[in-house]
Structures are given as C-alpha cells and as structure tokens.
Scaffold this motif. Sequence first.
Motif, short mmCIF file in Angstrom:
data_model
loop_
_atom_site.label_atom_id
_atom_site.label_comp_id
_atom_site.label_asym_id
_atom_site.label_seq_id
_atom_site.Cartn_x
_atom_site.Cartn_y
_atom_site.Cartn_z
N ILE A 40 -10.71 0.79 7.77
CA ILE A 40 -11.66 1.49 8.65
C ILE A 40 -11.63 0.91 10.06
CG2 ILE A 40 -14.12 1.88 9.11
CD1 ILE A 40 -14.49 2.14 6.06
N TRP A 41 -11.66 -0.42 10.17
CA TRP A 41 -11.86 -1.03 11.47
C TRP A 41 -10.58 -1.56 12.11
CZ3 TRP A 41 -12.84 -6.32 13.39
CH2 TRP A 41 -13.38 -6.31 14.67
N VAL A 42 -9.75 -2.20 11.33
CA VAL A 42 -8.57 -2.85 11.90
C VAL A 42 -7.42 -1.87 12.06
CG1 VAL A 42 -6.88 -4.70 11.53
CG2 VAL A 42 -9.27 -5.09 10.99
N THR A 43 -7.23 -1.01 11.11
CA THR A 43 -6.12 -0.05 11.17
C THR A 43 -6.54 1.19 10.40
OG1 THR A 43 -3.73 0.20 10.86
CG2 THR A 43 -4.90 -0.98 9.15
N SER A 44 -5.57 1.94 9.91
CA SER A 44 -5.89 3.14 9.13
C SER A 44 -5.04 3.19 7.88
CB SER A 44 -5.65 4.40 9.97
OG SER A 44 -4.26 4.61 10.15
N TRP A 45 -5.52 3.95 6.90
CA TRP A 45 -4.76 4.13 5.67
C TRP A 45 -3.41 4.78 5.99
CZ3 TRP A 45 -4.38 2.36 0.99
CH2 TRP A 45 -3.59 3.04 0.07
N ALA A 46 -3.42 5.76 6.89
CA ALA A 46 -2.18 6.45 7.23
C ALA A 46 -1.16 5.49 7.83
CB ALA A 46 -2.48 7.58 8.22
N ALA A 47 -1.62 4.54 8.62
CA ALA A 47 -0.71 3.61 9.27
C ALA A 47 -0.19 2.54 8.33
CB ALA A 47 -1.39 2.96 10.48
N GLY A 49 -1.24 2.21 4.59
CA GLY A 49 -1.49 2.36 3.17
C GLY A 49 -0.25 2.14 2.32
N LYS A 50 0.87 2.72 2.73
CA LYS A 50 2.12 2.56 1.98
C LYS A 50 2.55 1.11 1.94
CE LYS A 50 5.39 5.65 2.81
NZ LYS A 50 6.61 6.31 3.33
N LEU A 51 2.36 0.39 3.04
CA LEU A 51 2.73 -1.02 3.10
C LEU A 51 1.88 -1.84 2.13
CD1 LEU A 51 4.19 -3.47 4.30
CD2 LEU A 51 2.47 -3.47 6.13
N VAL A 52 0.59 -1.66 2.15
CA VAL A 52 -0.31 -2.44 1.29
C VAL A 52 -0.01 -2.17 -0.19
CG1 VAL A 52 -2.73 -2.76 0.61
CG2 VAL A 52 -2.11 -2.70 3.04
N VAL A 53 0.22 -0.92 -0.54
CA VAL A 53 0.54 -0.58 -1.93
C VAL A 53 1.90 -1.18 -2.31
CG1 VAL A 53 1.09 1.33 -3.50
CG2 VAL A 53 -0.91 1.48 -2.01
N SER A 54 2.89 -1.07 -1.43
CA SER A 54 4.22 -1.62 -1.72
C SER A 54 4.18 -3.13 -1.91
CB SER A 54 5.20 -1.28 -0.59
OG SER A 54 5.40 0.09 -0.52
N VAL A 55 3.44 -3.82 -1.05
CA VAL A 55 3.33 -5.28 -1.17
C VAL A 55 2.61 -5.65 -2.47
CG1 VAL A 55 2.31 -7.36 -0.15
CG2 VAL A 55 3.49 -5.71 1.31
N ALA A 56 1.56 -4.91 -2.82
CA ALA A 56 0.83 -5.20 -4.06
C ALA A 56 1.73 -4.99 -5.28
CB ALA A 56 -0.42 -4.32 -4.16
N LEU A 57 2.50 -3.91 -5.28
CA LEU A 57 3.39 -3.64 -6.41
C LEU A 57 4.53 -4.65 -6.49
CD1 LEU A 57 3.57 0.26 -6.29
CD2 LEU A 57 2.34 -1.17 -7.93
N ALA A 58 5.13 -4.97 -5.35
CA ALA A 58 6.22 -5.96 -5.33
C ALA A 58 5.71 -7.33 -5.78
CB ALA A 58 6.84 -6.05 -3.94
N GLY A 59 4.54 -7.70 -5.29
CA GLY A 59 3.96 -8.99 -5.67
C GLY A 59 3.58 -9.04 -7.14
N ALA A 60 3.04 -7.94 -7.64
CA ALA A 60 2.68 -7.88 -9.06
C ALA A 60 3.94 -8.03 -9.92
CB ALA A 60 1.97 -6.57 -9.38
#
Length: 175
Positions: A40-47, A49-60
């Motif tokens: 909401i404040w620092v960035t946006s899901w559109a900008a 979201g894919k990165l955060v999900v990819s990092v979470a999946l790769a890390g998992a």
Amino acid sequence: MPIRLISNAVLFQVGWFACVLGGTSWWLLIPLAALVIHFIWVTSWAAEGKLVVSVALAGAALDSFLLQVGVFDFATTDTLAPLWLVMLWALLGTTLNHCLAWSAKPIWLAAILGAVGGPMAYFAGSSLAEVKLLLGPANTVWILAPIWALTMPLLHGFARLYREQFRLVQAARRR
C-alpha cells in the motif's frame, strides 16, 4: 536516506522477528500486515507482487530441500519449510528493490551479502525459533555461504526481470 527505504527495512525487521519468535501462530499476522503495508505505502502489488511470490516460492523450495537433506530440523514439520519461514522469504522479496537495492550493482555485492548475511540470518533465527542445525555451526556455514552467494544474485535477477516487465507493460499502456 528516504523514508520509504527506512520503512522498508523496519517492516522487514519487524516481520522477521515476528516470524522467528512467533512461529506458526497469530504472530504471522504481523508479517502479513508488513506485506500489506509494503504494497500500500512503499510500492504496489502490480509493481512487485510477482517478485514477492517468486522469492517466497524459491525460498520455500530451497529451505524444503535443505530440510530434506538434513541441514535443518524444524520442530513443526519434517517435509516442507514451515509457513513462518516462507513468510520470511516473502518479506525478503520486498527488500530487493528498496533497502537492499544497493547490493544489486555490482552483482558481487549481492554475492558477498548473501554469503555473509544468509548464514547469519539462519544462525540468529535458529537460536530464537528452536531450529536445529543438524550438521553443526561450522558445516552449516560451509553449506549456506555458497548457496546464499548464488541465491542473492539470482533474487536480484528476478527483481531486475520483473522491473523491466513492469516498465514495458506501463509503457504499452501509455501508448
């Protein structure tokens, strides 16, 4: 230092402590709130979201592999990385374009940060979260340091790729 970089680092640290100290409990609402605030404040899901999900999946996947080969022992699971650890990876994903962006260029900075910071984070987390390092501290460092020396540049590669994709989409929409 801009307020958004500071807030990004603070959100990450608050989320990190909540994950490590709280495990899989209501404490996970804190890193979830940190992720929501980030988008909401620092960035946006559109900008990002894919990165955060990819990092979470790769890390998992990485931590689940390390669990399976006997590097870690989590009290709560013996098959996959626990949810609190996956949340930590998601939080790490929020830092790549912000408070850790300095480590992307030159890429060797990311490798050094990974080789040093990765094992340090696991050691700190293991003592607080009751995670056992089954091979002992020295052997675990010898395993984690090179893995993280490769992982951080790879994660920055994801960030760069997704930033470029986002720019192309934005440029196409303006036409």
